[in-house]
Write an enzyme that holds these catalytic residues in place. Structure first.
Site, PDB file in Angstrom:
ATOM      1  CG  PHE A   8      -9.442  -5.441  10.246  1.00 39.93           C
ATOM      2  CD1 PHE A   8     -10.419  -6.335  10.652  1.00 39.93           C
ATOM      3  CD2 PHE A   8      -8.485  -5.878   9.335  1.00 39.93           C
ATOM      4  CE1 PHE A   8     -10.443  -7.642  10.179  1.00 39.93           C
ATOM      5  CE2 PHE A   8      -8.493  -7.177   8.847  1.00 39.93           C
ATOM      6  CZ  PHE A   8      -9.476  -8.059   9.265  1.00 39.93           C
ATOM      7  N   GLY A   9      -7.193  -5.528  12.937  1.00 36.03           N
ATOM      8  CA  GLY A   9      -5.878  -6.172  12.981  1.00 36.03           C
ATOM      9  C   GLY A   9      -5.927  -7.491  12.239  1.00 36.03           C
ATOM     10  CE1 TYR A  10      -3.578  -5.502   8.082  1.00 36.93           C
ATOM     11  CE2 TYR A  10      -2.272  -7.335   7.248  1.00 36.93           C
ATOM     12  CZ  TYR A  10      -2.493  -5.979   7.378  1.00 36.93           C
ATOM     13  OH  TYR A  10      -1.601  -5.090   6.815  1.00 36.93           O
ATOM     14  N   GLY A  11      -2.583  -9.109  11.513  1.00 37.02           N
ATOM     15  CA  GLY A  11      -1.258  -9.710  11.710  1.00 37.02           C
ATOM     16  C   GLY A  11      -0.942  -9.715  13.196  1.00 37.02           C
ATOM     17  CB  SER A  12       1.965  -8.505  15.147  1.00 37.30           C
ATOM     18  OG  SER A  12       1.941  -7.133  14.825  1.00 37.30           O
ATOM     19  CD  GLU A  85       1.803  -2.268  12.673  1.00 35.30           C
ATOM     20  OE1 GLU A  85       2.098  -2.757  11.566  1.00 35.30           O
ATOM     21  OE2 GLU A  85       1.648  -2.956  13.695  1.00 35.30           O
TER      22      GLU A  85
HETATM   23  C1  SIN Z   1      -1.742  -5.843  11.578  1.00 34.44           C
HETATM   24  O1  SIN Z   1      -1.461  -6.694  12.432  1.00 34.44           O
HETATM   25  O2  SIN Z   1      -2.942  -5.493  11.411  1.00 34.44           O
HETATM   26  C2  SIN Z   1      -0.708  -5.173  10.741  1.00 34.44           C
HETATM   27  C3  SIN Z   1       0.477  -5.995  10.440  1.00 34.44           C
HETATM   28  C4  SIN Z   1       1.309  -6.387  11.622  1.00 34.44           C
HETATM   29  O3  SIN Z   1       1.611  -5.529  12.475  1.00 34.44           O
HETATM   30  O4  SIN Z   1       1.696  -7.555  11.733  1.00 34.44           O
END
Ligand code: SIN
Length: 175
Positions: A8-12, A85
């Site tokens: 699951f990705g929520y940022g980049s 990360e």
């Molecule tokens: C993510 O994107 O899920 C983790 C945070 C990031 O790398 O910005």
């Protein structure tokens, strides 16, 4: 063991996964919300002048993207992903709700409170000022925020925290 892994990705990871995947689809995790509370020493800032990137804090839900990755690919990509990360994030297992209502076992990069780069909450304008003025090896911190806000709009996802910061940083950049 299944032959694929759900991340699951929520940022980049939403707009720049750089990870070969079988499929990507809008998804939700429950019990968490996205916040720009994590310091970035290595992508959008430096150790002496950190930028701000997202982590998860307790809350209702968080919308993002679920990537299904071949387990063999996952095994070869994991080291690179962990390196990307590395600034305070750890992998945790969480159920992910896919768009069609199906729940799958998933993995999320999560930066817990009190990790070495954690910044925590601050007034929205203070967070916006930090984002507007920071940059690091991966580029301007503001671009991270703008890319994320745009990706969330594409997903039809609502996130008051992200959209408020987007407005504030845009105002700061034009004032
Ligand atoms: C993510 O994107 O899920 C983790 C945070 C990031 O790398 O910005």
């Amino acid at each position: 063991m299944t032959d694929s892994v759900w991340l699951f990705g929520y940022g980049s990871l939403i707009w720049r996964p750089e990870l070969p995947h079988r499929r990507a689809e809008p998804a939700t995790i429950r019990g968490y919300e996205r916040r720009f509370w994590q310091g970035s020493h290595d992508h959008r800032g430096w150790p002496h002048s950190p930028g701000r990137v997202v982590t998860l804090v307790p809350g209702t839900h968080c919308q993002g993207v679920a990537f299904e990755i071949d387990r063999l690919v996952w095994n070869t990509e994991l080291e690179r992903l962990d390196h990307r990360e590395k600034n305070g994030y750890e992998r945790i297992d969480l159920p992910i709700e896919l768009a069609e209502g199906l729940s799958v076992d998933g993995v999320v990069y999560f930066a817990p409170e009190h990790n070495f780069a954690y910044l925590g909450d601050a007034p929205a304008l203070e967070i916006a000022e930090q984002i507007a003025s920071s940059e690091g090896p991966s580029g301007h911190n503001a671009d991270y925020l703008f890319e994320l806000a745009e990706a969330l709009r594409q997903l039809d996802a609502h996130d008051a925290h992200v959209f408020e910061l987007e407005q504030l940083v845009k105002q700061l950049k034009t004032s």
